[in-house]
Design an enzyme around this catalytic site. Structure first.
Site, short mmCIF file in Angstrom:
data_model
loop_
_atom_site.label_atom_id
_atom_site.label_comp_id
_atom_site.label_asym_id
_atom_site.label_seq_id
_atom_site.Cartn_x
_atom_site.Cartn_y
_atom_site.Cartn_z
N SER A 170 0.70 -1.35 0.16
CA SER A 170 -0.03 0.15 0.10
C SER A 170 0.97 1.33 -0.07
O SER A 170 1.94 1.31 0.71
CB SER A 170 -1.04 -0.02 1.26
OG SER A 170 -1.78 1.20 1.32
N GLU A 171 0.58 2.26 -0.89
CA GLU A 171 1.39 3.41 -0.92
C GLU A 171 1.66 3.98 0.12
O GLU A 171 2.48 4.99 0.24
CB GLU A 171 1.14 4.00 -2.22
CG GLU A 171 -0.35 4.88 -2.06
CD GLU A 171 -1.13 3.97 -3.12
OE1 GLU A 171 -2.03 4.54 -3.80
OE2 GLU A 171 -1.27 2.85 -2.89
N ASN A 172 0.81 4.16 1.12
CA ASN A 172 1.02 4.90 2.37
C ASN A 172 2.03 4.38 3.24
O ASN A 172 2.33 4.86 4.30
CB ASN A 172 -0.43 5.10 3.10
CG ASN A 172 -1.03 3.79 3.61
OD1 ASN A 172 -0.79 2.53 2.88
ND2 ASN A 172 -1.46 3.89 4.69
N GLY A 173 2.85 3.17 2.86
CA GLY A 173 3.81 2.49 3.55
C GLY A 173 3.92 1.33 4.18
O GLY A 173 4.53 1.00 5.37
#
Length: 218
Positions: free
Chosen positions: A46-49
């Protein structure tokens, strides 16, 4: 009969391969985490980390502080890693994601995708989609084949502002699985009970129907 959201996620999950790093967009793509086939190991990003998302949480496993990029609560599998969004986008932009699954408002025969803006309507916005379509070679779009008003979302040319140009090669709708080649949608699979005639009627862009189209099984 049109595929349910869960069936769409199941069909996409068949595209997963052992060892893949996979980014799941918001909406239907997030459900893919629940249908990873037995015997293969993938890391969901997930691109939020977060690298190593697990299945959607139950009431017993929910953690309000563990969220994906769409602010949905998720779980972390064994071996998961949590890091900054800057490192996450470096992974995406560096081409280190093997498969990306995104939702969309429109896709056209040139492989263009519109997924972030409908003028006059409040939507979630771009998020990391522009980076994902620019940094990934293997992208599957999941979407309904037509709008609630019956208007096709598979077009000759996208009418909405683009997220990316010439980047989409595979589309799974609630009616069919299609590939995009040489300025046309190629019908590969139909949803159970859905006729080719219905798919043709609801596809505005050029559609090629080969002789070897198969029906999906679940």
């Amino acid at each position: 009969m049109a595929l349910s959201r869960e069936q769409m996620a199941q069909r996409v999950a068949r595209e997963l391969q052992d060892g893949f790093y996979v980014n799941l967009g918001i909406g239907i793509p997030t459900l893919v985490a629940n249908y990873v086939p037995d015997g293969i190991d993938v890391m969901l990003q997930s691109e939020n980390g977060l690298l190593g998302m697990g299945a959607f949480p139950t009431e017993e496993t929910i953690d309000a502080d563990m969220i994906n990029a769409g602010k949905q609560t998720v779980t972390a599998r064994v071996g998961a890693s949590i890091f900054s969004s800057a490192e996450s986008f470096a992974m995406i932009r560096g081409g280190h994601v093997d498969l990306t699954v995104l939702g969309a408002f429109e896709v056209d025969v040139e492989g263009n995708i519109a997924s972030w803006m409908i003028p006059g309507k409040l939507v979630k916005g771009m998020g990391g989609a522009m980076d994902l379509v620019a940094g990934a070679d293997n992208i599957i779009v999941t979407m309904t084949h037509a709008s609630k008003d019956g208007e096709s979302k598979l077009l000759s040319r996208c009418s909405l502002p683009l997220t990316g140009a010439g980047c989409i090669k595979k589309v799974l709708t609630d009616l069919a699985y299609l590939e995009i080649e040489n300025g046309a949608f190629i019908l590969r699979e139909t949803a159970p009970g859905v006729s080719i005639e219905e798919i043709v009627a609801k596809t505005a862009g050029k559609l090629i129907v080969p002789d070897d189209v198969v029906e999906m099984t679940f």
